[in-house]
Scaffold this motif. Structure first.
Motif, PDB file in Angstrom:
ATOM      1  N   TRP A  37       0.840  -1.208   0.000  1.00 50.02           N
ATOM      2  CA  TRP A  37       0.000   0.000   0.000  1.00 50.02           C
ATOM      3  C   TRP A  37       0.876   1.259   0.000  1.00 50.02           C
ATOM      4  O   TRP A  37       0.688   2.162  -0.823  1.00 50.02           O
ATOM      5  N   ALA A  38       1.831   1.314   0.922  1.00 54.64           N
ATOM      6  CA  ALA A  38       2.667   2.511   1.053  1.00 54.64           C
ATOM      7  C   ALA A  38       3.540   2.735  -0.185  1.00 54.64           C
ATOM      8  O   ALA A  38       3.721   3.872  -0.628  1.00 54.64           O
ATOM      9  N   LYS A  39       4.075   1.659  -0.760  1.00 52.95           N
ATOM     10  CA  LYS A  39       4.942   1.796  -1.931  1.00 52.95           C
ATOM     11  C   LYS A  39       4.182   2.298  -3.159  1.00 52.95           C
ATOM     12  O   LYS A  39       4.780   2.895  -4.062  1.00 52.95           O
ATOM     13  N   ASN A  40       2.880   2.047  -3.179  1.00 56.54           N
ATOM     14  CA  ASN A  40       2.067   2.495  -4.309  1.00 56.54           C
ATOM     15  C   ASN A  40       1.256   3.742  -3.966  1.00 56.54           C
ATOM     16  O   ASN A  40       0.319   4.084  -4.688  1.00 56.54           O
ATOM     17  N   SER A  41       1.625   4.403  -2.868  1.00 51.82           N
ATOM     18  CA  SER A  41       0.917   5.599  -2.434  1.00 51.82           C
ATOM     19  C   SER A  41       1.779   6.838  -2.644  1.00 51.82           C
ATOM     20  O   SER A  41       2.994   6.814  -2.422  1.00 51.82           O
ATOM     21  N   ALA A  42       1.131   7.908  -3.067  1.00 49.08           N
ATOM     22  CA  ALA A  42       1.839   9.185  -3.206  1.00 49.08           C
ATOM     23  C   ALA A  42       1.772   9.996  -1.920  1.00 49.08           C
ATOM     24  O   ALA A  42       2.377  11.068  -1.814  1.00 49.08           O
ATOM     25  N   THR A  43       1.042   9.496  -0.948  1.00 46.12           N
ATOM     26  CA  THR A  43       0.817  10.232   0.308  1.00 46.12           C
ATOM     27  C   THR A  43       1.669   9.710   1.458  1.00 46.12           C
ATOM     28  O   THR A  43       2.206  10.488   2.240  1.00 46.12           O
ATOM     29  N   TYR A  44       1.781   8.369   1.565  1.00 48.32           N
ATOM     30  CA  TYR A  44       2.423   7.782   2.734  1.00 48.32           C
ATOM     31  C   TYR A  44       3.787   7.191   2.378  1.00 48.32           C
ATOM     32  O   TYR A  44       3.899   6.428   1.414  1.00 48.32           O
ATOM     33  N   PRO A  45       4.818   7.507   3.142  1.00 51.01           N
ATOM     34  CA  PRO A  45       6.146   6.934   2.880  1.00 51.01           C
ATOM     35  C   PRO A  45       6.197   5.459   3.274  1.00 51.01           C
ATOM     36  O   PRO A  45       5.567   5.035   4.251  1.00 51.01           O
ATOM     37  N   ALA A  46       6.951   4.681   2.523  1.00 53.02           N
ATOM     38  CA  ALA A  46       7.115   3.252   2.814  1.00 53.02           C
ATOM     39  C   ALA A  46       8.258   3.070   3.802  1.00 53.02           C
ATOM     40  O   ALA A  46       9.279   2.442   3.511  1.00 53.02           O
ATOM     41  N   ASP A  47       8.067   3.607   5.010  1.00 51.95           N
ATOM     42  CA  ASP A  47       9.137   3.600   6.018  1.00 51.95           C
ATOM     43  C   ASP A  47       8.850   2.691   7.208  1.00 51.95           C
ATOM     44  O   ASP A  47       9.610   2.658   8.171  1.00 51.95           O
ATOM     45  N   GLY A  48       7.739   1.971   7.161  1.00 53.54           N
ATOM     46  CA  GLY A  48       7.422   1.023   8.227  1.00 53.54           C
ATOM     47  C   GLY A  48       6.584   1.580   9.355  1.00 53.54           C
ATOM     48  O   GLY A  48       6.073   0.803  10.182  1.00 53.54           O
ATOM     49  N   PHE A  49       6.394   2.902   9.421  1.00 57.93           N
ATOM     50  CA  PHE A  49       5.656   3.481  10.537  1.00 57.93           C
ATOM     51  C   PHE A  49       4.587   4.482  10.110  1.00 57.93           C
ATOM     52  O   PHE A  49       3.923   5.067  10.961  1.00 57.93           O
ATOM     53  N   SER A  50       4.412   4.686   8.835  1.00 59.17           N
ATOM     54  CA  SER A  50       3.379   5.617   8.370  1.00 59.17           C
ATOM     55  C   SER A  50       1.991   4.988   8.532  1.00 59.17           C
ATOM     56  O   SER A  50       1.861   3.832   8.962  1.00 59.17           O
ATOM     57  N   PHE A  51       0.975   5.726   8.152  1.00 56.43           N
ATOM     58  CA  PHE A  51      -0.406   5.322   8.413  1.00 56.43           C
ATOM     59  C   PHE A  51      -0.759   3.925   7.904  1.00 56.43           C
ATOM     60  O   PHE A  51      -1.419   3.160   8.625  1.00 56.43           O
ATOM     61  N   PRO A  52      -0.388   3.513   6.691  1.00 57.07           N
ATOM     62  CA  PRO A  52      -0.756   2.162   6.244  1.00 57.07           C
ATOM     63  C   PRO A  52      -0.281   1.063   7.184  1.00 57.07           C
ATOM     64  O   PRO A  52      -1.005   0.080   7.420  1.00 57.07           O
ATOM     65  N   TYR A  53       0.913   1.211   7.730  1.00 54.77           N
ATOM     66  CA  TYR A  53       1.441   0.197   8.647  1.00 54.77           C
ATOM     67  C   TYR A  53       0.671   0.204   9.964  1.00 54.77           C
ATOM     68  O   TYR A  53       0.373  -0.858  10.523  1.00 54.77           O
ATOM     69  N   GLN A  54       0.346   1.395  10.448  1.00 51.41           N
ATOM     70  CA  GLN A  54      -0.376   1.510  11.720  1.00 51.41           C
ATOM     71  C   GLN A  54      -1.748   0.835  11.632  1.00 51.41           C
ATOM     72  O   GLN A  54      -2.118   0.035  12.494  1.00 51.41           O
ATOM     73  N   ILE A  55      -2.490   1.135  10.589  1.00 46.39           N
ATOM     74  CA  ILE A  55      -3.865   0.618  10.507  1.00 46.39           C
ATOM     75  C   ILE A  55      -3.885  -0.857  10.116  1.00 46.39           C
ATOM     76  O   ILE A  55      -4.709  -1.628  10.631  1.00 46.39           O
ATOM     77  N   CYS A  56      -2.988  -1.279   9.237  1.00 46.29           N
ATOM     78  CA  CYS A  56      -2.987  -2.684   8.822  1.00 46.29           C
ATOM     79  C   CYS A  56      -2.594  -3.601   9.976  1.00 46.29           C
ATOM     80  O   CYS A  56      -3.182  -4.677  10.155  1.00 46.29           O
ATOM     81  N   ILE A  57      -1.602  -3.192  10.754  1.00 48.94           N
ATOM     82  CA  ILE A  57      -1.205  -4.007  11.907  1.00 48.94           C
ATOM     83  C   ILE A  57      -2.350  -4.068  12.918  1.00 48.94           C
ATOM     84  O   ILE A  57      -2.683  -5.143  13.438  1.00 48.94           O
ATOM     85  N   LEU A  67      -8.227  -9.041  13.849  1.00 50.07           N
ATOM     86  CA  LEU A  67      -8.727 -10.246  13.189  1.00 50.07           C
ATOM     87  C   LEU A  67      -8.179 -11.497  13.859  1.00 50.07           C
ATOM     88  O   LEU A  67      -8.915 -12.479  14.063  1.00 50.07           O
ATOM     89  N   ILE A  68      -6.898 -11.475  14.222  1.00 44.15           N
ATOM     90  CA  ILE A  68      -6.306 -12.606  14.947  1.00 44.15           C
ATOM     91  C   ILE A  68      -7.077 -12.863  16.240  1.00 44.15           C
ATOM     92  O   ILE A  68      -7.345 -14.007  16.611  1.00 44.15           O
ATOM     93  N   GLY A  69      -7.437 -11.792  16.939  1.00 41.21           N
ATOM     94  CA  GLY A  69      -8.188 -11.935  18.186  1.00 41.21           C
ATOM     95  C   GLY A  69      -9.559 -12.547  17.978  1.00 41.21           C
ATOM     96  O   GLY A  69     -10.011 -13.387  18.763  1.00 41.21           O
ATOM     97  N   MET A 102      -0.508  -5.830  21.042  1.00 40.22           N
ATOM     98  CA  MET A 102       0.316  -6.410  22.096  1.00 40.22           C
ATOM     99  C   MET A 102       0.336  -7.931  21.947  1.00 40.22           C
ATOM    100  O   MET A 102      -0.535  -8.529  21.301  1.00 40.22           O
ATOM    101  N   THR A 103       1.300  -8.590  22.567  1.00 40.29           N
ATOM    102  CA  THR A 103       1.456 -10.032  22.393  1.00 40.29           C
ATOM    103  C   THR A 103       0.309 -10.843  22.974  1.00 40.29           C
ATOM    104  O   THR A 103       0.060 -11.966  22.545  1.00 40.29           O
ATOM    105  N   HIS A 104      -0.407 -10.291  23.929  1.00 38.09           N
ATOM    106  CA  HIS A 104      -1.397 -11.070  24.673  1.00 38.09           C
ATOM    107  C   HIS A 104      -2.597 -11.438  23.808  1.00 38.09           C
ATOM    108  O   HIS A 104      -3.238 -12.465  24.031  1.00 38.09           O
ATOM    109  N   ASN A 105      -2.899 -10.615  22.832  1.00 39.62           N
ATOM    110  CA  ASN A 105      -4.013 -10.903  21.939  1.00 39.62           C
ATOM    111  C   ASN A 105      -3.725 -12.125  21.064  1.00 39.62           C
ATOM    112  O   ASN A 105      -4.519 -13.086  21.068  1.00 39.62           O
ATOM    113  N   PRO A 106      -2.624 -12.179  20.293  1.00 33.49           N
ATOM    114  CA  PRO A 106      -2.365 -13.396  19.506  1.00 33.49           C
ATOM    115  C   PRO A 106      -2.091 -14.615  20.368  1.00 33.49           C
ATOM    116  O   PRO A 106      -2.408 -15.739  19.960  1.00 33.49           O
TER     117      PRO A 106
END
Length: 472
Positions: A110-130, A136-138, A181-185
C-alpha cells in the motif's frame, strides 16, 4: 440469562470489537506514544522494517530517524548495543513480528504504491494494517474458544461466558484497543493449541501433531516463558497423577507423531536462536539485561491485588474463574492439564521482577484465559442449576462488566488516572468518570478536602501582589 445461541453471541462479539476498535478507540488515528506501533509494540514489530525495508537487522542505524519522526518511544529502546559483537540486539523476541508479517506486507505494498504515505514502516498504512490485522487474529481466538467450549458445556453456558469474557475482562482492551500487544495473539494461539490437542487425542494424526508443535513453538517464540504451554498437550486427558503412567504409555505408542511435533516446535522456536547467533555469534542471549525473575520470592500479593496494577483488582471478573476451579474438579478429562498449567504459569508470571508489567499487570495472564474458560464455564453451569445463587451471581457479573468498561475507557482517556494508584484514590474514584485536582491529592495521602472550609480564622493573609520588598 442469555437466551441467544453461542453462534449469535459470537457474531455480537465480533460486531462489538469492530465498533470499539474502528469507531470508539482507533489507535492508528493517534500519534507518538499513543499510536498502534508504539512502546512495546514497536519493539516486537521492529524486526520487520529492519529486515525488509532498511536491510539493517544488525546495526539498526535507521532507529534514531524513526524516533525523531514518529516518537513511538522517547529514545530508541527497541534494541541495545551488544558489547561483545558491537551489534544491536532486539530486546523482544521475534514471534510477534512473525504473526504481524502478513499485515506488514499488505501495508508495505500500500505505502509503496501511495503518493501520500512513505514506505518507512511506521506511516499510516502500517499503523492501521497491523491494528486491524491483529484484531482479526483476536476474533479467530474467540471463534475457536467457542468451538472448544461447546464440546464440554451447554450452548447457553458458552454464550454467557463469551459475553463475560469480552465485556467483563481486560480481554476487551487487548482485542479492540491494544490489539497489537502479544497477549491478543497468544490468546488465539492457546485456543488453537487446545483445539488441536483435543483433535489429536480424539484421532491422532501427523497433521494435528505437527500443528501442536508449530503452535507451541510460536507461543514460545512470542514469549519464551510460554514454553509452559507444552504442558497442555502433554497432560491432556489425565485426571490424576495415578493415570500418568498409562497416559505416557499411550503417548509412547504415538512417538513418531510426537517426534514430528518436536521438529515443528524447534523449527519455529529456533528462529530466535538463529537470530541471536547471526547478530551476536552466540546461541543464547538474555536480551532483557537487568530485568529478571525472583524465583524464590514471587510477587504473588503485589501482582494479584496491589492498588498499583493488581490483576484481580483491575479485572475482578476473573475472580469468578478462579472460584470455578472448585466445581471444575469434577471434570476429569482435562483436569490435570488445567490445574498444572495454571499453577506453573501463574508462578512464572508472579516471579517476574517488573511485576506491574508496565502498569497493566493483568495482561500477563491473558494467554491463560482459554484455559481459565473451563473452570469459569463449570461455575456458570453450577450457578444455573441454583436459582437463588443466580440472583446473586449475575448482578455481580453486571457490576464487574461496568467496572471493566470503566477501566478500559479511562485507560485511554485523560479523565482520570487508572494506574499506579493509592488505596485512597482507588476507592474514591472507582466507577467515576471525571476527576479534579483535589482528587489527585489522594495519590499522596489518604485525605483530600474539597471546597471552602467553614469556621476557620485567618491569622495572616498576603497575596504578595503589592509586596515591593524584593525590589529593595
Amino acid at each position: 440469562m442469555i437466551r441467544f445461541s453461542s453462534k449469535t453471541t459470537f457474531k455480537f462479539c465480533c460486531l462489538f470489537v469492530v465498533l470499539v476498535a474502528v469507531f470508539i478507540a482507533p489507535r492508528w488515528e493517534q500519534s507518538r506514544t499513543e499510536t498502534t506501533l508504539s512502546w512495546d509494540v514497536s519493539g516486537y514489530y521492529m524486526y520487520l522494517p529492519a529486515t525488509f525495508i532498511y536491510h539493517d537487522l544488525k546495526h539498526n542505524q535507521f532507529g534514531d530517524s524513526i524516533i525523531a519522526k514518529y516518537h513511538p518511544t522517547p529514545t530508541f529502546e527497541q534494541s541495545y548495543l551488544h558489547a561483545a559483537s558491537g551489534n544491536r540486539v532486539m530486546k523482544y523476541s521475534a514471534g510477534q513480528a512473525v504473526v504481524m508479517s502478513p499485515f506488514f506486507f499488505i501495508a508495505h505494498v500500500w505505502a509503496k504504491n501511495s503518493a501520500t504515505y512513505p514506505a518507512d514502516g511506521f506511516s499510516f498504512p502500517y499503523q492501521i494494517c497491523i491494528a486491524l490485522g491483529m484484531m482479526l487474529i483476536g476474533l479467530i481466538g474467540i471463534f475457536f474458544l467457542r468451538k472448544i467450549l461447546i464440546i464440554y458445556f451447554k450452548d447457553q453456558t458458552v454464550s454467557i461466558l463469551l459475553i463475560l469474557y469480552l465485556l467483563g475482562t481486560n480481554y476487551l482492551n487487548y482485542i479492540a484497543v491494544d490489539q497489537a500487544m502479544t497477549h491478543n495473539p497468544l490468546f488465539t494461539i492457546y485456543a488453537l493449541l487446545i483445539y488441536t490437542t483435543i483433535r489429536f487425542y480424539s484421532k491422532p494424526s501427523y497433521g494435528s501433531a505437527l500443528s501442536i508443535g508449530l503452535l507451541a513453538g510460536l507461543a514460545t517464540l512470542i514469549r519464551p516463558t510460554d514454553i509452559v504451554c507444552i504442558l497442555i498437550p502433554l497432560c491432556w486427558n489425565v485426571s490424576t497423577s495415578i493415570d500418568l503412567k498409562s497416559h505416557f504409555r499411550i503417548l509412547w505408542k504415538q512417538r513418531k507423531k510426537l517426534f514430528l511435533a518436536a521438529i515443528g516446535f524447534i523449527m519455529v522456536a529456533g528462529i530466535q536462536l538463529v537470530y541471536w547467533k547471526w547478530v551476536t555469534n552466540q546461541w543464547l542471549v538474555y536480551s532483557y539485561q537487568d530485568q529478571g525473575f525472583s524465583w524464590l520470592h514471587p510477587h504473588i500479593g503485589d501482582y494479584t491485588f496491589s492498588y498499583n496494577s493488581g490483576w484481580l483488582r483491575y479485572c475482578p471478573m476473573m475472580m469468578l474463574a478462579i472460584i470455578g476451579l472448585i466445581p471444575f474438579w469434577k471434570m476429569k478429562t482435562m483436569r490435570l492439564a488445567v490445574y498444572l498449567f495454571l499453577f506453573v504459569n501463574f508462578y512464572i508470571v508472579c516471579a517476574w521482577d517488573i511485576w506491574d508489567y508496565g502498569g497493566t499487570a493483568g495482561r500477563a495472564m491473558m494467554q491463560s484465559y482459554p484455559m481459565l474458560a473451563f473452570p469459569f464455564a463449570a461455575l456458570i453451569e453450577w450457578v444455573n442449576r441454583r436459582r437463588i445463587v443466580m440472583y446473586i451471581f449475575y448482578p455481580i457479573c453486571m457490576l464487574f462488566i461496568y467496572l471493566n468498561i470503566w477501566w478500559t475507557y479511562n485507560a485511554h482517556k485523560p479523565n482520570l488516572q487508572v494506574y499506579n494508584l493509592s488505596a485512597a484514590y482507588y476507592w474514591h474514584m472507582l466507577g467515576r468518570w471525571t476527576s479534579n485536582d483535589y482528587d489527585l491529592k489522594l495519590l499522596d495521602n489518604a485525605y483530600s478536602f474539597h471546597g471552602i472550609p467553614h469556621k476557620f480564622q485567618v491569622i495572616y493573609d498576603n497575596d504578595f501582589e503589592s509586596d515591593s520588598s524584593q525590589n529593595k
